[in-house]
Motif scaffolding. Structure first.
Motif, PDB file in Angstrom:
ATOM      1  N   GLY A 179     -10.284   6.745  -4.129  1.00 29.35           N
ATOM      2  CA  GLY A 179      -9.325   5.704  -3.777  1.00 29.35           C
ATOM      3  C   GLY A 179      -8.023   6.237  -3.228  1.00 29.35           C
ATOM      4  O   GLY A 179      -6.981   5.593  -3.347  1.00 29.35           O
ATOM      5  N   PHE A 180      -8.062   7.432  -2.633  1.00 27.95           N
ATOM      6  CA  PHE A 180      -6.828   8.061  -2.156  1.00 27.95           C
ATOM      7  C   PHE A 180      -6.731   7.963  -0.638  1.00 27.95           C
ATOM      8  O   PHE A 180      -7.723   8.166   0.074  1.00 27.95           O
ATOM      9  N   ILE A 181      -5.537   7.675  -0.134  1.00 27.92           N
ATOM     10  CA  ILE A 181      -5.304   7.560   1.308  1.00 27.92           C
ATOM     11  C   ILE A 181      -4.678   8.866   1.792  1.00 27.92           C
ATOM     12  O   ILE A 181      -3.505   9.139   1.530  1.00 27.92           O
ATOM     13  N   PHE A 182      -5.467   9.675   2.503  1.00 27.06           N
ATOM     14  CA  PHE A 182      -4.976  10.953   3.014  1.00 27.06           C
ATOM     15  C   PHE A 182      -4.230  10.773   4.334  1.00 27.06           C
ATOM     16  O   PHE A 182      -3.235  11.451   4.597  1.00 27.06           O
ATOM     17  N   THR A 183      -4.716   9.884   5.176  1.00 31.99           N
ATOM     18  CA  THR A 183      -4.058   9.599   6.457  1.00 31.99           C
ATOM     19  C   THR A 183      -4.025   8.099   6.675  1.00 31.99           C
ATOM     20  O   THR A 183      -4.964   7.384   6.304  1.00 31.99           O
ATOM     21  N   PHE A 184      -2.949   7.618   7.263  1.00 35.02           N
ATOM     22  CA  PHE A 184      -2.876   6.194   7.599  1.00 35.02           C
ATOM     23  C   PHE A 184      -2.094   6.031   8.891  1.00 35.02           C
ATOM     24  O   PHE A 184      -1.355   6.918   9.314  1.00 35.02           O
ATOM     25  N   MET A 185      -2.293   4.880   9.537  1.00 37.93           N
ATOM     26  CA  MET A 185      -1.575   4.588  10.769  1.00 37.93           C
ATOM     27  C   MET A 185      -0.843   3.264  10.616  1.00 37.93           C
ATOM     28  O   MET A 185      -1.438   2.255  10.197  1.00 37.93           O
TER      29      MET A 185
ATOM     30  N   GLU B 294      -1.000  -1.168  -9.432  1.00 39.68           N
ATOM     31  CA  GLU B 294       0.096  -0.201  -9.372  1.00 39.68           C
ATOM     32  C   GLU B 294       0.194   0.505 -10.707  1.00 39.68           C
ATOM     33  O   GLU B 294       0.090  -0.130 -11.759  1.00 39.68           O
ATOM     34  N   LEU B 295       0.352   1.814 -10.676  1.00 35.69           N
ATOM     35  CA  LEU B 295       0.626   2.498 -11.925  1.00 35.69           C
ATOM     36  C   LEU B 295       1.937   1.945 -12.484  1.00 35.69           C
ATOM     37  O   LEU B 295       2.903   1.752 -11.742  1.00 35.69           O
ATOM     38  N   PRO B 296       1.991   1.657 -13.775  1.00 32.69           N
ATOM     39  CA  PRO B 296       3.196   1.034 -14.351  1.00 32.69           C
ATOM     40  C   PRO B 296       4.463   1.835 -14.061  1.00 32.69           C
ATOM     41  O   PRO B 296       4.445   3.071 -14.049  1.00 32.69           O
ATOM     42  N   ASP B 297       5.543   1.125 -13.833  1.00 32.17           N
ATOM     43  CA  ASP B 297       6.821   1.784 -13.536  1.00 32.17           C
ATOM     44  C   ASP B 297       7.255   2.719 -14.660  1.00 32.17           C
ATOM     45  O   ASP B 297       7.846   3.781 -14.406  1.00 32.17           O
TER      46      ASP B 297
ATOM     47  N   ALA C 233       9.399   7.550   1.439  1.00 35.51           N
ATOM     48  CA  ALA C 233       9.981   8.861   1.141  1.00 35.51           C
ATOM     49  C   ALA C 233      10.952   8.759  -0.027  1.00 35.51           C
ATOM     50  O   ALA C 233      11.003   9.654  -0.883  1.00 35.51           O
ATOM     51  N   GLY C 234      11.729   7.700  -0.072  1.00 34.24           N
ATOM     52  CA  GLY C 234      12.679   7.513  -1.168  1.00 34.24           C
ATOM     53  C   GLY C 234      11.989   7.350  -2.510  1.00 34.24           C
ATOM     54  O   GLY C 234      12.424   7.920  -3.527  1.00 34.24           O
ATOM     55  N   LEU C 235      10.893   6.577  -2.544  1.00 35.12           N
ATOM     56  CA  LEU C 235      10.163   6.392  -3.793  1.00 35.12           C
ATOM     57  C   LEU C 235       9.593   7.717  -4.300  1.00 35.12           C
ATOM     58  O   LEU C 235       9.740   8.067  -5.476  1.00 35.12           O
ATOM     59  N   ILE C 236       8.922   8.464  -3.393  1.00 31.91           N
ATOM     60  CA  ILE C 236       8.315   9.733  -3.809  1.00 31.91           C
ATOM     61  C   ILE C 236       9.396  10.712  -4.268  1.00 31.91           C
ATOM     62  O   ILE C 236       9.236  11.415  -5.270  1.00 31.91           O
ATOM     63  N   HIS C 237      10.505  10.746  -3.527  1.00 33.93           N
ATOM     64  CA  HIS C 237      11.610  11.648  -3.885  1.00 33.93           C
ATOM     65  C   HIS C 237      12.117  11.336  -5.285  1.00 33.93           C
ATOM     66  O   HIS C 237      12.309  12.247  -6.112  1.00 33.93           O
ATOM     67  N   ASP C 238      12.320  10.065  -5.583  1.00 29.06           N
ATOM     68  CA  ASP C 238      12.842   9.684  -6.899  1.00 29.06           C
ATOM     69  C   ASP C 238      11.839   9.990  -8.003  1.00 29.06           C
ATOM     70  O   ASP C 238      12.214  10.471  -9.081  1.00 29.06           O
ATOM     71  N   TYR C 239      10.556   9.708  -7.757  1.00 32.01           N
ATOM     72  CA  TYR C 239       9.543  10.011  -8.769  1.00 32.01           C
ATOM     73  C   TYR C 239       9.484  11.511  -9.051  1.00 32.01           C
ATOM     74  O   TYR C 239       9.356  11.935 -10.202  1.00 32.01           O
TER      75      TYR C 239
ATOM     76  N   GLN D 216       0.817  -1.203   0.000  1.00 27.92           N
ATOM     77  CA  GLN D 216       0.000   0.000   0.000  1.00 27.92           C
ATOM     78  C   GLN D 216       0.858   1.265   0.000  1.00 27.92           C
ATOM     79  O   GLN D 216       0.474   2.279  -0.584  1.00 27.92           O
ATOM     80  N   ALA D 217       2.010   1.219   0.657  1.00 20.72           N
ATOM     81  CA  ALA D 217       2.916   2.373   0.634  1.00 20.72           C
ATOM     82  C   ALA D 217       3.454   2.608  -0.776  1.00 20.72           C
ATOM     83  O   ALA D 217       3.563   3.760  -1.228  1.00 20.72           O
ATOM     84  N   MET D 218       3.788   1.530  -1.484  1.00 24.67           N
ATOM     85  CA  MET D 218       4.273   1.670  -2.863  1.00 24.67           C
ATOM     86  C   MET D 218       3.174   2.218  -3.777  1.00 24.67           C
ATOM     87  O   MET D 218       3.419   3.082  -4.620  1.00 24.67           O
ATOM     88  N   LYS D 219       1.946   1.725  -3.589  1.00 19.79           N
ATOM     89  CA  LYS D 219       0.821   2.232  -4.381  1.00 19.79           C
ATOM     90  C   LYS D 219       0.565   3.703  -4.087  1.00 19.79           C
ATOM     91  O   LYS D 219       0.326   4.507  -4.996  1.00 19.79           O
ATOM     92  N   LEU D 220       0.599   4.056  -2.815  1.00 20.48           N
ATOM     93  CA  LEU D 220       0.313   5.431  -2.415  1.00 20.48           C
ATOM     94  C   LEU D 220       1.362   6.390  -2.975  1.00 20.48           C
ATOM     95  O   LEU D 220       1.045   7.523  -3.364  1.00 20.48           O
ATOM     96  N   ALA D 221       2.624   5.966  -2.991  1.00 16.47           N
ATOM     97  CA  ALA D 221       3.683   6.817  -3.552  1.00 16.47           C
ATOM     98  C   ALA D 221       3.389   7.159  -5.009  1.00 16.47           C
ATOM     99  O   ALA D 221       3.586   8.301  -5.458  1.00 16.47           O
ATOM    100  N   LYS D 222       2.889   6.181  -5.773  1.00 12.59           N
ATOM    101  CA  LYS D 222       2.561   6.441  -7.179  1.00 12.59           C
ATOM    102  C   LYS D 222       1.258   7.232  -7.309  1.00 12.59           C
ATOM    103  O   LYS D 222       1.114   8.050  -8.227  1.00 12.59           O
ATOM    104  N   MET D 223       0.308   6.981  -6.405  1.00 12.70           N
ATOM    105  CA  MET D 223      -0.940   7.756  -6.430  1.00 12.70           C
ATOM    106  C   MET D 223      -0.663   9.249  -6.296  1.00 12.70           C
ATOM    107  O   MET D 223      -1.286  10.079  -6.972  1.00 12.70           O
TER     108      MET D 223
END
Length: 644
Positions: free
Chosen positions: A311-317, A563-566, A334-340, A286-293
């Motif tokens: 289908g968007f996760i605004f807050t999670f625990m 997942e949105l395609p790489d 954080a690394g995935l979002i930074h790279d994207y 879910q973290a990988m999906k959210l980074a692409k979302m």
């Protein structure tokens, strides 16, 4: 920047026409402080008998004023040039600050002028200058002058903060309250603000970094002070109901709402790759999906297709025992979002709210939390905010151990995550992490739209993989009969994890599930699913309507179980840089239908977490009571023994 139909262009020619007045204010003017006290002696002349500025007295067109108190010279140009006394030449940072201040003053004067034209204040000024102002208009004239002063101060502070934000470093300066807020008219209001800014620069700005930080700190404090004053004032609707854009700067003025420049935060963390996160399959997926979302966010429309589709996760625990990988999960996401963002050319802002933000001064902890929220939700950036060890940071209401600062943070987070004014644009997400989620306030915890159980490695294969990973390369020990990381194949592991939630995990929820199934049979209709939810509520009164909303949101996320395609992340033209409607259509094509199995699994996943928290919370409370009783008995025994 895109311009909506209700946004007016602030013409560059109009702004430039005020440059002479703005330059004169920076060069020097006289001001008699009426509220604040001088913090430092005025700037000294550079050479005997040679001044650093020309002396003049500014006037407000159409306004008759009189001064009788002693005035002080304000020379911002000389003050800023002399901030680094060791260098006789002006530095680039000093020039940048002066340019930003002049620009901000000119923009403020332009908006104030437009306000005066819209409200009839300009005509009243001319009548006052000619001595023909009707007696019945005096009160209106005074109120409009006050409102114009508020408009000028708000725009000046907003523009200054916006223009200097890209030049901010890691340095921060606490300047204290802004006091010299004068509302007689726009010119006097700006004089008062610039007089106090001059004082603050003299006190704090001994380096270029502190100069920028001081001006930014002053602008932020002034915005807050003016916003508070505006609440009780009238005649501001022509300003608050309109918006202007300054095309050259990309600045948009919408009432008292701060404009934020798209500036990335400087990241110093060590990023982790997904294969370095062992176990935690659903959380990782879910973290990988959210980074692409997040990357689907449209900066022109200021909206994310995933947020519109639900289908968007605004807050999670994320919760789990110590050492199970919560920090690693943060580093991975954080690394995935930074790279994207690096590939797409977007500004990325990461910020963590830590225990350092709890302050002993009343109200300061809440201010720190609000600043954290505002930095992350800035619609001009992709944002990721984390609150690690939230059980220590946010106080639990009714808990006598919670400090006032912790309770302030709780109140801000609750209002920001699901308050009346919360707007989910889809450009940012907030993750709350805790080893002890049962200690988090119930209402705050329920504002987490998704739950990630971070339970670390579980299987034999997980433990082999994590040992192999942490051992590194400096050894010759063979791997043996094991295919490294094959157990971490995310699709296969996630499918198994979701399937495991077809039935509950927690004993308390199992009892409810079995009882409902015995009474009504399989959960295959909306009515039966609702009956199951009611059974959960009867077993745990904290299972409210907010819990149902979180479950349905999670189901909608499952409908986006792709997942949105790489390659879309690697080549921006394929998806990231397309217009909003095209991105929405591309995502719509990949949606999956919602099934009964999805709904049952998400009910069980969410309810399992609530029962897990409740069981832990009750057990902790019982253990504490037992310990208290034991202490009382021991104290009683010692007391009686001492008496004899």
């Amino acid at each position: 920047m895109s311009q909506t139909s209700d946004t007016m262009e602030l013409r560059e020619d109009d702004i430039l026409s005020h440059y002479a007045a703005a330059t004169a204010m920076i060069q020097g003017f006289d001001h008699s402080p009426r509220i604040a006290e001088a913090k430092e002696a005025p700037v000294a002349e550079r050479s005997s008998g040679i001044g650093t500025r020309r002396r003049f007295r500014t006037t407000t067109p159409g306004l008759v004023t009189q001064r009788s108190t002693r005035s002080e010279g304000v020379q911002l140009l000389a003050r800023i040039e002399g901030a680094d006394a060791d260098d006789l030449l002006m530095s680039p940072a000093q020039a940048t600050v002066l340019q930003a201040l002049r620009r901000a003053i000119a923009v403020a004067l332009t908006v104030a002028e437009q306000y005066a034209d819209r409200t009839g204040l300009a005509d009243l000024k001319r009548s006052n200058l000619e001595g023909t102002l009707p007696a019945g208009k005096s009160a209106e004239f005074s109120e409009l002058l006050n409102a114009e002063a508020v408009v000028a101060l708000a725009v000046f502070a907003n523009a200054t903060a916006f223009l200097l934000a890209p030049h901010a470093g890691e340095e921060t300066v606490e300047i204290g309250d802004v006091e010299e807020v004068l509302l007689d008219n726009s010119t006097l209001a700006l004089h008062g603000a610039l007089w106090e800014l001059d004082q603050d620069i003299g006190l704090f700005a001994d380096t270029d970094e502190k100069l920028v930080a001081t001006v930014l700190g002053f602008a932020e404090e002034l915005m807050g002070k003016v916003d508070a004053r505006a609440v009780t004032m009238g005649r501001l609707e022509p300003f608050t109901n309109a918006s202007w854009t300054v095309g050259k700067d990309g600045l948009t003025i919408r009432g008292f709402t701060p404009s934020r420049a798209a500036k990335s935060s400087k990241l110093t963390m060590t990023f982790k790759k997904p294969n370095e996160v062992v176990g935690n399959h659903i959380a990782k997926y879910q973290a990988m999906k959210l980074a692409k979302m997040l990357m689907a966010y449209d900066f022109d429309r200021k909206l994310n297709p995933f947020a519109e589709l639900g289908g968007f996760i605004f807050t999670f625990m994320g919760d789990g025992a110590p050492g199970t990988g919560k920090t690693t999960l943060i580093q991975m996401m954080a690394g995935l979002i930074h790279d994207y963002c690096q590939v797409a050319g977007y500004a990325f802002r990461y910020q963590n709210l830590s225990t350092d933000n709890i302050d002993s001064y009343q109200g300061k902890s809440g201010q720190n939390a609000k600043a954290f929220i505002n930095n992350v939700i800035d619609p001009n950036v992709i944002g990721f905010g984390t609150i690690d060890d939230i059980d220590q940071l946010a106080g639990k209401r009714g808990d006598r151990q919670s400090s006032a600062g912790q309770l302030e943070i709780t109140a801000v987070l609750m209002e920001s995550f699901a308050g009346a004014n919360t707007v989910v644009r889809g450009n940012c997400t907030f993750g709350m992490f805790s080893n002890y989620p049962e200690n988090v306030d119930d209402a705050l915890r329920q504002r987490a739209g998704a739950r990630f159980l971070v339970d670390g490695p579980q299987t034999r294969e997980d433990y082999i993989d994590i040992l192999y990973l942490l051992m590194g390369k400096n050894h010759d020990i063979p791997v043996g009969a094991h295919e490294v990381f094959s157990a971490q194949e995310i699709k296969k592991a996630v499918a198994a994890s979701f399937e495991s939630h077809s039935k509950p995990h927690e004993p308390g929820l199992m009892n409810v599930f079995d009882r409902v199934n015995d009474q009504i049979g399989g959960l295959d209709t909306i009515a039966k699913l609702g009956t199951y939810l009611k059974g959960i509520q009867e077993a745990d009164s904290r299972f409210t309507g907010r819990a149902i909303k979180n479950i349905t949101d999670a189901v909608k996320v499952r409908a986006m179980d792709f997942e949105l395609p790489d390659e879309w992340m690697e080549t921006p033209e394929l998806f990231l840089h397309k217009d909003y409607d095209t991105k929405l259509a591309m995502i719509n094509e990949m949606r999956q239908p919602i099934t009964v199995e999805m709904v049952v699994q998400e009910i069980n996943r969410y309810a399992d977490s609530e029962f897990r928290y409740a069981d832990k919370s009750d057990e902790v409370a019982i253990e504490n009571m037992v310990r208290d009783y034991a202490r009382q008995e021991e104290a009683k025994a010692r007391y009686l023994a001492g008496k004899t």
